[in-house]
Design a protein around this motif. Structure first.
Motif, PDB file in Angstrom:
ATOM      1  N   THR A   2     -58.831-114.784  12.577  1.00 38.34           N
ATOM      2  CA  THR A   2     -58.613-114.972  14.119  1.00 38.34           C
ATOM      3  C   THR A   2     -60.128-114.271  14.465  1.00 38.34           C
ATOM      4  N   ARG A   3     -61.063-113.638  13.801  1.00 39.94           N
ATOM      5  CA  ARG A   3     -62.209-113.019  14.098  1.00 39.94           C
ATOM      6  C   ARG A   3     -63.271-114.371  14.166  1.00 39.94           C
ATOM      7  N   GLU A   4     -63.891-114.201  15.631  1.00 37.27           N
ATOM      8  CA  GLU A   4     -64.759-115.252  15.859  1.00 37.27           C
ATOM      9  C   GLU A   4     -66.303-114.648  16.089  1.00 37.27           C
ATOM     10  N   PHE A   5     -66.259-113.406  16.015  1.00 40.97           N
ATOM     11  CA  PHE A   5     -67.708-112.810  16.069  1.00 40.97           C
ATOM     12  C   PHE A   5     -68.415-113.490  14.879  1.00 40.97           C
ATOM     13  N   PRO A   6     -69.920-114.083  15.409  1.00 41.32           N
ATOM     14  CA  PRO A   6     -70.545-114.656  14.250  1.00 41.32           C
ATOM     15  C   PRO A   6     -70.764-113.976  13.031  1.00 41.32           C
ATOM     16  N   ASP A   7     -71.051-112.703  12.954  1.00 39.91           N
ATOM     17  CA  ASP A   7     -71.123-111.858  11.731  1.00 39.91           C
ATOM     18  C   ASP A   7     -69.843-112.014  11.098  1.00 39.91           C
ATOM     19  N   CYS A   8     -68.773-111.855  11.550  1.00 39.85           N
ATOM     20  CA  CYS A   8     -67.255-112.146  11.059  1.00 39.85           C
ATOM     21  C   CYS A   8     -67.252-113.524  10.415  1.00 39.85           C
ATOM     22  N   VAL A   9     -67.455-114.473  10.931  1.00 40.36           N
ATOM     23  CA  VAL A   9     -67.306-115.975  10.419  1.00 40.36           C
ATOM     24  C   VAL A   9     -68.511-115.942   9.269  1.00 40.36           C
ATOM     25  N   LYS A  10     -69.373-115.544   9.507  1.00 41.35           N
ATOM     26  CA  LYS A  10     -70.711-115.505   8.370  1.00 41.35           C
ATOM     27  C   LYS A  10     -70.024-114.937   6.862  1.00 41.35           C
ATOM     28  N   LEU A  11     -69.525-113.770   7.201  1.00 36.43           N
ATOM     29  CA  LEU A  11     -69.167-112.928   6.112  1.00 36.43           C
ATOM     30  C   LEU A  11     -67.557-113.729   5.451  1.00 36.43           C
ATOM     31  N   ARG A  12     -66.803-114.254   6.231  1.00 37.91           N
ATOM     32  CA  ARG A  12     -65.727-114.702   5.558  1.00 37.91           C
ATOM     33  C   ARG A  12     -65.992-116.145   4.959  1.00 37.91           C
ATOM     34  N   ARG A  13     -67.087-116.955   5.630  1.00 28.53           N
ATOM     35  CA  ARG A  13     -67.652-118.124   4.724  1.00 28.53           C
ATOM     36  C   ARG A  13     -68.534-117.556   3.142  1.00 28.53           C
ATOM     37  N   PHE A  14     -69.054-116.468   3.461  1.00 28.81           N
ATOM     38  CA  PHE A  14     -69.977-116.086   2.453  1.00 28.81           C
ATOM     39  C   PHE A  14     -68.761-115.886   1.190  1.00 28.81           C
ATOM     40  N   PHE A  15     -68.078-114.903   1.637  1.00 24.25           N
ATOM     41  CA  PHE A  15     -66.822-114.370   0.487  1.00 24.25           C
ATOM     42  C   PHE A  15     -66.030-115.664  -0.065  1.00 24.25           C
ATOM     43  N   TYR A  16     -65.370-116.335   0.817  1.00 27.32           N
ATOM     44  CA  TYR A  16     -64.579-117.368   0.295  1.00 27.32           C
ATOM     45  C   TYR A  16     -65.337-118.556  -0.329  1.00 27.32           C
ATOM     46  N   ASP A  17     -66.612-119.075   0.298  1.00 29.10           N
ATOM     47  CA  ASP A  17     -67.523-119.992  -0.477  1.00 29.10           C
ATOM     48  C   ASP A  17     -67.666-119.491  -2.126  1.00 29.10           C
ATOM     49  N   GLY A  18     -68.235-118.252  -2.070  1.00 31.28           N
ATOM     50  CA  GLY A  18     -68.589-117.691  -3.655  1.00 31.28           C
ATOM     51  C   GLY A  18     -67.433-117.613  -4.570  1.00 31.28           C
ATOM     52  N   ILE A  19     -66.029-117.364  -3.836  1.00 31.41           N
ATOM     53  CA  ILE A  19     -65.023-117.328  -4.688  1.00 31.41           C
ATOM     54  C   ILE A  19     -64.608-118.905  -5.098  1.00 31.41           C
ATOM     55  N   GLU A  20     -64.659-119.763  -4.169  1.00 26.92           N
ATOM     56  CA  GLU A  20     -64.565-121.056  -4.322  1.00 26.92           C
ATOM     57  C   GLU A  20     -65.554-121.530  -5.300  1.00 26.92           C
ATOM     58  N   SER A  21     -66.623-121.285  -5.429  1.00 27.68           N
ATOM     59  CA  SER A  21     -67.733-121.898  -6.346  1.00 27.68           C
ATOM     60  C   SER A  21     -67.730-121.078  -7.595  1.00 27.68           C
ATOM     61  N   GLY A  22     -66.662-120.187  -7.795  1.00 30.56           N
ATOM     62  CA  GLY A  22     -66.460-119.543  -9.199  1.00 30.56           C
ATOM     63  C   GLY A  22     -67.254-118.482  -9.381  1.00 30.56           C
ATOM     64  N   LYS A  23     -67.614-117.797  -8.503  1.00 30.03           N
ATOM     65  CA  LYS A  23     -68.577-116.413  -8.607  1.00 30.03           C
ATOM     66  C   LYS A  23     -67.375-115.567  -9.368  1.00 30.03           C
ATOM     67  N   GLU A  24     -68.029-114.564 -10.174  1.00 29.27           N
ATOM     68  CA  GLU A  24     -67.158-113.573 -10.659  1.00 29.27           C
ATOM     69  C   GLU A  24     -66.758-112.626  -9.503  1.00 29.27           C
TER      70      GLU A  24
END
Ligand code: FE2
Length: 211
Positions: free
Chosen positions: A143-165
């Motif tokens: 539910t966090r909409e603050f830009p840094d929160c959105v950015k970090l959420r994307r960073f984390f899950y994009d990395g996981i989805e792209s198979g990062k260790e």
């Protein structure tokens, strides 16, 4: 370290009991942190998922209390604080919530859960996986909409989805979170907690070691 086992039924009852400690808006946030902590727990600490849920449900139980009330908790629980803490009253709530959780919710807390609450705002150099999950869940819950929160959420899950260790990627995400927090504090002319700097340096060092 003694660990308590929390059944799903206990988590459901805790979910109802914490409601009175939270504003309606913060209750929504708290439930989202609970879900996020459980999701991260499934990836990094599968045997502590309900404990993570409990820490998440309790992490903000003193956040609505004003400075006077925070100082009253400090006296009551013997919490030591710095005078400079008064310039960042937000930092009190992690310490006071940890103490209040232990007193008001003894059947739902153990040392690990209490320390997850205690370090969820600033982090600390030697923070455990459990503490890191509570901290990160608070930052990136959906539910966090603050830009840094959105950015970090994307960073984390994009990395996981792209198979990062996953472990290395988790550490990178932690560094990024502290970097954003510190930059933000500097921009706003606010003090930076020394534990936050220490936490950032520790994860940065570990990230470099695995590069
Ligand atoms: Fe929170």
């Amino acid at each position: 370290m003694e660990r308590i086992e929390l059944s799903d039924e206990m988590i459901s009852s805790l979910r109802e009991r914490v409601r009175e400690y939270l504003t309606p808006q913060r209750y929504v946030h708290t439930l989202a942190v609970e879900e996020e902590a459980a999701r991260l727990g499934g990836m990094y600490l599968p045997d502590r998922i309900n404990a993570l849920r409990a820490a998440a449900l309790l992490h903000d139980i003193t956040k609505r209390d004003d400075l006077e009330k925070q100082l009253q908790y400090c006296r009551e629980f013997g919490i030591i604080y710095d005078v400079s803490d008064k310039s960042a009253p937000k930092l009190f709530h992690a310490k006071t919530a940890a103490a209040l959780a232990r007193r008001d919710f003894p059947e739902f807390t153990d040392d690990e859960i209490v320390s997850g609450i205690r370090w969820h705002t600033t982090g600390r150099a030697e923070m455990t996986t459990f503490e890191s999950i509570v901290y990160l869940a608070d930052y990136i819950e959906e539910t966090r909409e603050f830009p840094d929160c959105v950015k970090l959420r994307r960073f984390f899950y994009d990395g996981i989805e792209s198979g990062k260790e996953p472990t290395a990627h988790f550490k990178k995400t932690m560094v990024k979170s502290f970097d954003m927090t510190i930059l933000d504090l500097v921009k706003d002319g606010r003090p930076i907690d020394r534990d936050t700097i220490a936490a950032r340096n520790r994860f940065l060092l570990e990230t470099k070691e695995t590069d």
